[in-house]
Write a protein that holds these residues in place. Structure first.
Motif, PDB file in Angstrom:
ATOM      1  N   LYS A 400      25.233  11.497  39.265  1.00  0.00           N
ATOM      2  CA  LYS A 400      26.683  11.751  39.347  1.00  0.00           C
ATOM      3  C   LYS A 400      27.466  10.509  38.902  1.00  0.00           C
ATOM      4  O   LYS A 400      28.375  10.590  38.073  1.00  0.00           O
ATOM      5  CB  LYS A 400      27.045  12.124  40.793  1.00  0.00           C
ATOM      6  CG  LYS A 400      28.506  12.333  41.054  1.00  0.00           C
ATOM      7  CD  LYS A 400      28.964  13.667  40.508  1.00  0.00           C
ATOM      8  CE  LYS A 400      30.476  13.787  40.586  1.00  0.00           C
ATOM      9  NZ  LYS A 400      30.984  14.963  39.915  1.00  0.00           N
ATOM     10  N   ASP A 401      27.063   9.339  39.408  1.00  0.00           N
ATOM     11  CA  ASP A 401      27.804   8.116  39.096  1.00  0.00           C
ATOM     12  C   ASP A 401      27.697   7.766  37.619  1.00  0.00           C
ATOM     13  O   ASP A 401      28.662   7.364  36.995  1.00  0.00           O
ATOM     14  CB  ASP A 401      27.272   6.929  39.919  1.00  0.00           C
ATOM     15  CG  ASP A 401      27.650   7.053  41.388  1.00  0.00           C
ATOM     16  OD1 ASP A 401      28.445   7.965  41.704  1.00  0.00           O
ATOM     17  OD2 ASP A 401      27.138   6.259  42.208  1.00  0.00           O
ATOM     18  N   ILE A 402      26.495   7.906  37.053  1.00  0.00           N
ATOM     19  CA  ILE A 402      26.303   7.435  35.675  1.00  0.00           C
ATOM     20  C   ILE A 402      26.706   8.491  34.652  1.00  0.00           C
ATOM     21  O   ILE A 402      27.323   8.186  33.647  1.00  0.00           O
ATOM     22  CB  ILE A 402      24.837   6.965  35.456  1.00  0.00           C
ATOM     23  CG1 ILE A 402      24.540   5.809  36.428  1.00  0.00           C
ATOM     24  CG2 ILE A 402      24.594   6.525  34.028  1.00  0.00           C
ATOM     25  CD1 ILE A 402      23.103   5.382  36.503  1.00  0.00           C
ATOM     26  N   LEU A 403      26.359   9.740  34.911  1.00  0.00           N
ATOM     27  CA  LEU A 403      26.617  10.767  33.890  1.00  0.00           C
ATOM     28  C   LEU A 403      27.787  11.688  34.239  1.00  0.00           C
ATOM     29  O   LEU A 403      28.245  12.458  33.399  1.00  0.00           O
ATOM     30  CB  LEU A 403      25.354  11.612  33.664  1.00  0.00           C
ATOM     31  CG  LEU A 403      24.102  10.840  33.236  1.00  0.00           C
ATOM     32  CD1 LEU A 403      22.905  11.772  33.171  1.00  0.00           C
ATOM     33  CD2 LEU A 403      24.327  10.187  31.873  1.00  0.00           C
ATOM     34  N   GLY A 404      28.228  11.629  35.469  1.00  0.00           N
ATOM     35  CA  GLY A 404      29.351  12.481  35.865  1.00  0.00           C
ATOM     36  C   GLY A 404      28.955  13.928  36.101  1.00  0.00           C
ATOM     37  O   GLY A 404      29.801  14.815  36.071  1.00  0.00           O
ATOM     38  N   VAL A 405      27.669  14.158  36.319  1.00  0.00           N
ATOM     39  CA  VAL A 405      27.206  15.532  36.516  1.00  0.00           C
ATOM     40  C   VAL A 405      26.696  15.708  37.942  1.00  0.00           C
ATOM     41  O   VAL A 405      25.936  14.883  38.445  1.00  0.00           O
ATOM     42  CB  VAL A 405      26.046  15.845  35.532  1.00  0.00           C
ATOM     43  CG1 VAL A 405      25.429  17.188  35.839  1.00  0.00           C
ATOM     44  CG2 VAL A 405      26.544  15.816  34.114  1.00  0.00           C
ATOM     45  N   THR A 406      27.091  16.805  38.545  1.00  0.00           N
ATOM     46  CA  THR A 406      26.596  17.107  39.884  1.00  0.00           C
ATOM     47  C   THR A 406      25.275  17.851  39.745  1.00  0.00           C
ATOM     48  O   THR A 406      25.183  18.794  38.957  1.00  0.00           O
ATOM     49  CB  THR A 406      27.601  18.023  40.614  1.00  0.00           C
ATOM     50  OG1 THR A 406      28.870  17.385  40.539  1.00  0.00           O
ATOM     51  CG2 THR A 406      27.204  18.261  42.052  1.00  0.00           C
ATOM     52  N   CYS A 407      24.272  17.436  40.489  1.00  0.00           N
ATOM     53  CA  CYS A 407      23.001  18.142  40.386  1.00  0.00           C
ATOM     54  C   CYS A 407      22.358  18.229  41.766  1.00  0.00           C
ATOM     55  O   CYS A 407      22.814  17.600  42.719  1.00  0.00           O
ATOM     56  CB  CYS A 407      22.055  17.432  39.413  1.00  0.00           C
ATOM     57  SG  CYS A 407      21.418  15.895  40.056  1.00  0.00           S
ATOM     58  N   LYS A 408      21.311  19.037  41.810  1.00  0.00           N
ATOM     59  CA  LYS A 408      20.561  19.134  43.054  1.00  0.00           C
ATOM     60  C   LYS A 408      19.182  18.571  42.724  1.00  0.00           C
ATOM     61  O   LYS A 408      18.521  19.035  41.777  1.00  0.00           O
ATOM     62  CB  LYS A 408      20.479  20.629  43.418  1.00  0.00           C
ATOM     63  CG  LYS A 408      19.576  20.951  44.551  1.00  0.00           C
ATOM     64  CD  LYS A 408      20.387  21.447  45.767  1.00  0.00           C
ATOM     65  CE  LYS A 408      19.604  21.381  47.042  1.00  0.00           C
ATOM     66  NZ  LYS A 408      19.112  20.067  47.415  1.00  0.00           N
ATOM     67  N   ALA A 409      18.750  17.566  43.469  1.00  0.00           N
ATOM     68  CA  ALA A 409      17.416  17.008  43.196  1.00  0.00           C
ATOM     69  C   ALA A 409      16.387  17.756  44.036  1.00  0.00           C
ATOM     70  O   ALA A 409      16.603  17.996  45.219  1.00  0.00           O
ATOM     71  CB  ALA A 409      17.400  15.527  43.540  1.00  0.00           C
TER      72      ALA A 409
END
Ligand code: DLL
Length: 434
Positions: A400-409
């Motif tokens: 999120k911080d580096i690419l600006g994408v929300t994801c679920k790990a």
């Protein structure tokens, strides 16, 4: 060491003069022999004689993969079939493969360029090359094979698969060079470990890895696990196969593209305009010596930058950056553009995460979702649940911080993600495209 000093270190003015001469002769040949090019040049209102300088290349129309599909199988060949001595094809994800044909001279040039590439990577005549690129319609196996023979090294034609046997052969035959995809090299490292064999006890010095995108952090991981110097090699079957460009051992900073045979351009993929050196865009390649299937301004879809500065190794040929990926592999997640290799870079920088991952993209309630499945270290997996939760959180936060994408790990057990013997599959996109 340089394989072909005369051509690889040609001063740029002489190199560019040679490129122009070869470009003009290629244009004359395709205009006379390939109806597709006669039509497309006529349509653009250009004749081969209008190309008087290298800049004039920008007047020429592009060639797309679709043009190759439309003329399946042999429509773009510029010589009669009796002059074609080899046929390769690249399997697209959909539809018919893209077919390429080589004359004897094309095979000769390809072998030389692969031999140059080997030497640039620090390989020499005395080496034993364990070639685990697939043999067949894919250009990897035979391309590397002919280059190794041209160099005079000893080549072991392993092809992909049968991983345990690969390890045994590498150990018993004293292989010093490994050629395969970067993902397969990691699979081998894992298989060796299971057999109780340590790479540091093998004779391997150099690995020449390509055919799929891989990140700088993946290089670090491979070099540590396989105890060798990992070199990035680029190529595509439409243009030739492996050996279009390679990193030099001396600098390991960008891949020299063999400019006496190819003219590279970096363009804005949306407008088609040429971009200045250093800017990221799509690589477009014109072949200037190929006979079987010469291509003019071929849109590779690969995203990189170009650098014309002189290199520490003495080669004058331009360098392209490690590929970030293909424009058609770029994921758009809720409007944010992400390459799988960017996620790979982040994952590889996180302690406890293994170099095996899969990105699952979906759309739920009209919103894109990204799940990052990644294997974690065996010890971590048997650890307390709170440590795993903390690790998932770190992955999600960094992405999120580096690419600006929300994801679920989603952390998965070691060896649950499918291993590849060739090009790894990194993305499963459940959204309907288009
Ligand atoms: O992959 C040729 C090759 C074989 C290159 C062995 C290197 C080593 P194709 O199957 O036609 O040919 O796939 C070409 O693979 O357009 C890129 O998208 C990707 N690719 C190839 N090398 C690299 C690399 C071979 N070093 C397509 N880094 C190209 C990133 C690569 N992507």
């Amino acid at each position: 060491m340089i394989y072909n000093e005369d051509f690889e270190t040609l001063p740029r003015p002489a190199l560019e003069a040679l490129q122009l001469k070869r470009l003009q002769s290629t244009l004359a040949r395709v205009y006379a022999n390939v109806p597709f090019y006669k039509e497309s040049l006529d349509k653009a209102g250009i004749t081969p004689d209008d190309v008087k300088s290298l800049e004039d290349i920008q007047k020429l129309p592009f060639t797309y993969k679709q043009d190759m599909r439309d003329s399946y199988p042999y429509g773009l060949f510029a010589v009669p079939m009796e002059d074609i001595v080899r046929i390769h094809a690249s399997s697209g994800t959909t539809g018919k493969p893209t077919v390429v044909g080589y004359t004897r001279k094309d095979i000769d040039v390809w072998s030389e360029l692969m031999a140059r590439s080997f030497v640039a990577a620090g390989v020499h005549k005395g080496d034993i090359i364990h070639n685990a690129y697939g043999y067949g319609l894919f250009t990897g196996g035979l391309g590397a094979h002919y280059g190794a023979e041209r160099l005079g090294a000893s080549v072991i034609p392993m092809s992909g698969g049968n991983t345990k046997k690969q390890i045994m052969i590498m150990q018993d035959f004293g292989s010093t060079v490994l050629t395969c995809t970067p993902s397969y090299s990691l699979f081998m490292a894992e298989a060796a470990k299971e057999e109780g064999i340590e790479f540091k006890h093998l004779d391997l010095r150099v690995g020449i890895f390509g055919a799929e995108p891989w990140s700088e952090s993946m290089r670090t991981e491979i070099e540590a696990k396989l105890n060798l110097c990992a070199i990035d090699i680029y190529g595509l079957s439409e243009i030739m196969g492996p050996g279009v460009a390679i990193e030099c051992r001396e600098a390991k900073k960008g891949l020299h593209i063999w400019e006496d045979h190819f003219i590279p351009e970096i363009i804005n993929p949306d407008t088609g305009d040429l971009l200045p050196p250093g800017e990221q865009g799509e690589l477009v390649i014109t072949t200037i010596t190929k006979e079987g299937i010469p291509l003019i301004r071929y849109r590779t879809r690969d995203i990189t930058r170009i650098n014309y500065e002189t290199c520490a190794c003495g080669r004058t040929h331009a360098r392209i950056d490690r590929m970030s990926g293909r424009s058609d592999d770029m994921l758009i997640i809720r409007g944010v553009n992400v390459f799988p290799s960017q996620i790979e870079s982040i994952l590889m920088g996180i302690e406890g995460v293994e170099p095996h991952y899969l990105l699952i993209v979906d759309r739920k309630d009209n919103l894109d979702t990204l799940e990052v499945q990644v294997e974690v270290d065996e010890r971590l997996f048997s650890d307390e649940i709170k440590h795993l939760q903390a690790l998932s959180h770190t992955i999600e936060k960094e992405i999120k911080d580096i690419l600006g994408v929300t994801c679920k790990a989603r952390l998965v057990e070691p060896r649950t993600i499918a291993r590849s013997e060739g090009k790894a599959k990194r993305v499963v996109d459940h959204r309907t495209k288009g």
